[in-house]
Every structure is written in structure tokens, then in C-alpha cells.
Design an enzyme around this catalytic site. Sequence first.
Site, mmCIF file in Angstrom:
data_model
loop_
_atom_site.group_PDB
_atom_site.id
_atom_site.type_symbol
_atom_site.label_atom_id
_atom_site.label_comp_id
_atom_site.label_asym_id
_atom_site.label_seq_id
_atom_site.Cartn_x
_atom_site.Cartn_y
_atom_site.Cartn_z
ATOM 1 N N GLU A 1 11.982 -9.856 1.652
ATOM 2 C CA GLU A 1 11.279 -8.618 2.006
ATOM 3 C C GLU A 1 12.210 -7.424 1.813
ATOM 4 O O GLU A 1 13.379 -7.504 2.197
ATOM 5 C CB GLU A 1 10.842 -8.705 3.467
ATOM 6 C CG GLU A 1 10.197 -7.442 3.995
ATOM 7 C CD GLU A 1 9.594 -7.655 5.376
ATOM 8 O OE1 GLU A 1 8.867 -8.648 5.576
ATOM 9 O OE2 GLU A 1 9.864 -6.825 6.251
ATOM 10 N N ALA B 1 3.149 -0.777 4.829
ATOM 11 C CA ALA B 1 2.599 -0.693 6.192
ATOM 12 C C ALA B 1 2.119 -2.048 6.713
ATOM 13 O O ALA B 1 2.129 -2.290 7.935
ATOM 14 C CB ALA B 1 1.462 0.317 6.225
ATOM 15 N N HIS C 1 12.600 -2.965 2.013
ATOM 16 C CA HIS C 1 12.087 -1.652 2.418
ATOM 17 C C HIS C 1 13.035 -0.588 1.920
ATOM 18 O O HIS C 1 14.258 -0.739 2.017
ATOM 19 C CB HIS C 1 11.983 -1.550 3.945
ATOM 20 C CG HIS C 1 11.032 -2.548 4.515
ATOM 21 N ND1 HIS C 1 9.667 -2.388 4.443
ATOM 22 C CD2 HIS C 1 11.252 -3.748 5.115
ATOM 23 C CE1 HIS C 1 9.082 -3.441 4.993
ATOM 24 N NE2 HIS C 1 10.016 -4.280 5.397
ATOM 25 N N ASN D 1 7.689 -5.763 -1.003
ATOM 26 C CA ASN D 1 7.695 -4.669 -0.038
ATOM 27 C C ASN D 1 6.272 -4.598 0.518
ATOM 28 O O ASN D 1 5.393 -4.006 -0.120
ATOM 29 C CB ASN D 1 8.099 -3.341 -0.690
ATOM 30 C CG ASN D 1 8.197 -2.228 0.349
ATOM 31 O OD1 ASN D 1 7.722 -2.373 1.480
ATOM 32 N ND2 ASN D 1 8.801 -1.110 -0.034
ATOM 33 N N TYR E 1 11.325 8.509 1.572
ATOM 34 C CA TYR E 1 11.271 7.461 0.556
ATOM 35 C C TYR E 1 11.953 7.820 -0.760
ATOM 36 O O TYR E 1 11.992 6.990 -1.668
ATOM 37 C CB TYR E 1 9.806 7.070 0.296
ATOM 38 C CG TYR E 1 9.120 6.542 1.528
ATOM 39 C CD1 TYR E 1 9.578 5.374 2.145
ATOM 40 C CD2 TYR E 1 8.039 7.196 2.098
ATOM 41 C CE1 TYR E 1 8.973 4.884 3.292
ATOM 42 C CE2 TYR E 1 7.420 6.711 3.243
ATOM 43 C CZ TYR E 1 7.898 5.560 3.833
ATOM 44 O OH TYR E 1 7.301 5.072 4.968
ATOM 45 N N ARG F 1 5.370 10.987 -2.322
ATOM 46 C CA ARG F 1 5.049 10.669 -0.930
ATOM 47 C C ARG F 1 6.286 10.817 -0.038
ATOM 48 O O ARG F 1 7.277 10.101 -0.225
ATOM 49 C CB ARG F 1 4.586 9.209 -0.915
ATOM 50 C CG ARG F 1 4.417 8.639 0.442
ATOM 51 C CD ARG F 1 4.301 7.117 0.372
ATOM 52 N NE ARG F 1 4.047 6.611 1.692
ATOM 53 C CZ ARG F 1 4.316 5.390 2.091
ATOM 54 N NH1 ARG F 1 4.834 4.519 1.252
ATOM 55 N NH2 ARG F 1 4.066 5.023 3.305
ATOM 56 N N ARG G 1 13.451 3.904 12.567
ATOM 57 C CA ARG G 1 12.282 4.788 12.490
ATOM 58 C C ARG G 1 11.401 4.635 13.736
ATOM 59 O O ARG G 1 11.872 4.201 14.780
ATOM 60 C CB ARG G 1 11.525 4.501 11.183
ATOM 61 C CG ARG G 1 12.400 4.782 9.943
ATOM 62 C CD ARG G 1 11.618 4.671 8.662
ATOM 63 N NE ARG G 1 10.534 5.635 8.632
ATOM 64 C CZ ARG G 1 9.506 5.574 7.787
ATOM 65 N NH1 ARG G 1 9.458 4.602 6.889
ATOM 66 N NH2 ARG G 1 8.550 6.482 7.808
ATOM 67 N N PRO H 1 0.793 -1.226 0.000
ATOM 68 C CA PRO H 1 0.000 0.000 0.000
ATOM 69 C C PRO H 1 0.829 1.282 0.000
ATOM 70 O O PRO H 1 1.869 1.368 0.655
ATOM 71 C CB PRO H 1 -0.825 -0.104 1.288
ATOM 72 C CG PRO H 1 -0.088 -1.067 2.142
ATOM 73 C CD PRO H 1 0.563 -2.041 1.198
ATOM 74 N N ASN H 2 0.322 2.239 -0.751
ATOM 75 C CA ASN H 2 0.869 3.601 -0.858
ATOM 76 C C ASN H 2 2.167 3.697 -1.649
ATOM 77 O O ASN H 2 2.664 4.798 -1.883
ATOM 78 C CB ASN H 2 1.062 4.241 0.534
ATOM 79 C CG ASN H 2 -0.244 4.364 1.286
ATOM 80 O OD1 ASN H 2 -1.206 4.879 0.731
ATOM 81 N ND2 ASN H 2 -0.312 3.871 2.508
#
Length: 158
Positions: free
Chosen positions: A110, A89, A112, A86, A35, A30, A119, A22-23
Site C-alpha cells: 500500500e 480514500a 500514500h 494506493n 499531494y 488536486r 493528517r 479515487p480522485n
Amino acid sequence: MMSNRKRETSKKEPRILVIHGPNLNLLGKREPKVYGKTSLSKINQLIEKEADRLGIQVTIAQSNHEGELVDLIGSAKGSYHGILINPAAYTHTSVALRDALAACGVPAVEVHLSNIYAREEFRQHSLTAPACVGQVSGFGEASYILGLQGLFRALKKR
Ligand code: DQA
């Protein structure tokens, strides 16, 4: 609905399913300080270029919807040798994605863009990583390239 149509490179083996959560369709616009300024479409081009170099076939998909992501992972068995994901969230919240990764029997890596361990506290735990062969976090768009290389090496060893 998938916000990106599936993109596919020419037929080769191994076949890798690349999944953006998502996103990530908003990349470039964004939170660029977190990012980066690179769009998802540009990241997909970089992934496809590296896939060509390695002799991998990639199919790339993006969805903002947890159930669609579960279905994508579930459909990978028999069609793909590996998954590069990825989960965005959902990394931090989704038992459903973790279970799908554990159940599908297809090795996953995975990735990111940001270093999730540097973070907010809620991002410092990944529910999905234990169901993956490895994780790459914190290298911006290069996380995808490093993740693809790691997945390729892991598949060669099988
Ligand atoms: C992300 C990190 C997640 O915490 C966040 O929710 C994202 C992107 C990353 O690539 O850095 O959407 O997965």
C-alpha cells in the site's frame, strides 16, 4: 468507468498490477500543497521507468469506483505476482477492498503520497494495510517508487 485506460510495459516477470484509487486522476490539480503538483500521468511514467530498471512488467489502472477496484484486485490472481495500490480514500473506509486484498492471494504493498499518520484523525487508520505486506506513506510520488522496490524485494524472497 475507469478514468484511465490501462497502461502496460513490455512483457517481463514479475508482473505487477498498479492500482490508483479515487480522485488520484486529479493529481497535479488536486490540493497541491498536500499531494504535490505532479500529475498521475507523470507518476505513471516514473513507475514505468523504475519498473524497466528493475525488470518488472507493470500494468497501471485507476478507478473512482469501489466495486471496480474490488474486481481489479480479484482478477489479479493468476495474472499478476504482486499489487501496488494506493486505495486513496477507500483506505479508511473500505472493508470490501481489505477483504479483496486478503482473498486474492497476491502480495500487495500500500502506498500514500501524504503521511496519513500526520493528517486528520479519520485518515490515521488504514483498513487495507493489514491485508498488505507493507505500506509506504509520506514521500510524495517517491512512495510509489519505494513501494515498487519493496514489493520487488518481497517477491524475490518468496
Ligand atoms: C492518499 C491519502 C488518503 O487519505 C486520501 O483520501 C487520498 C490520497 C495519499 O496518497 O496520500 O485520496 O491515499
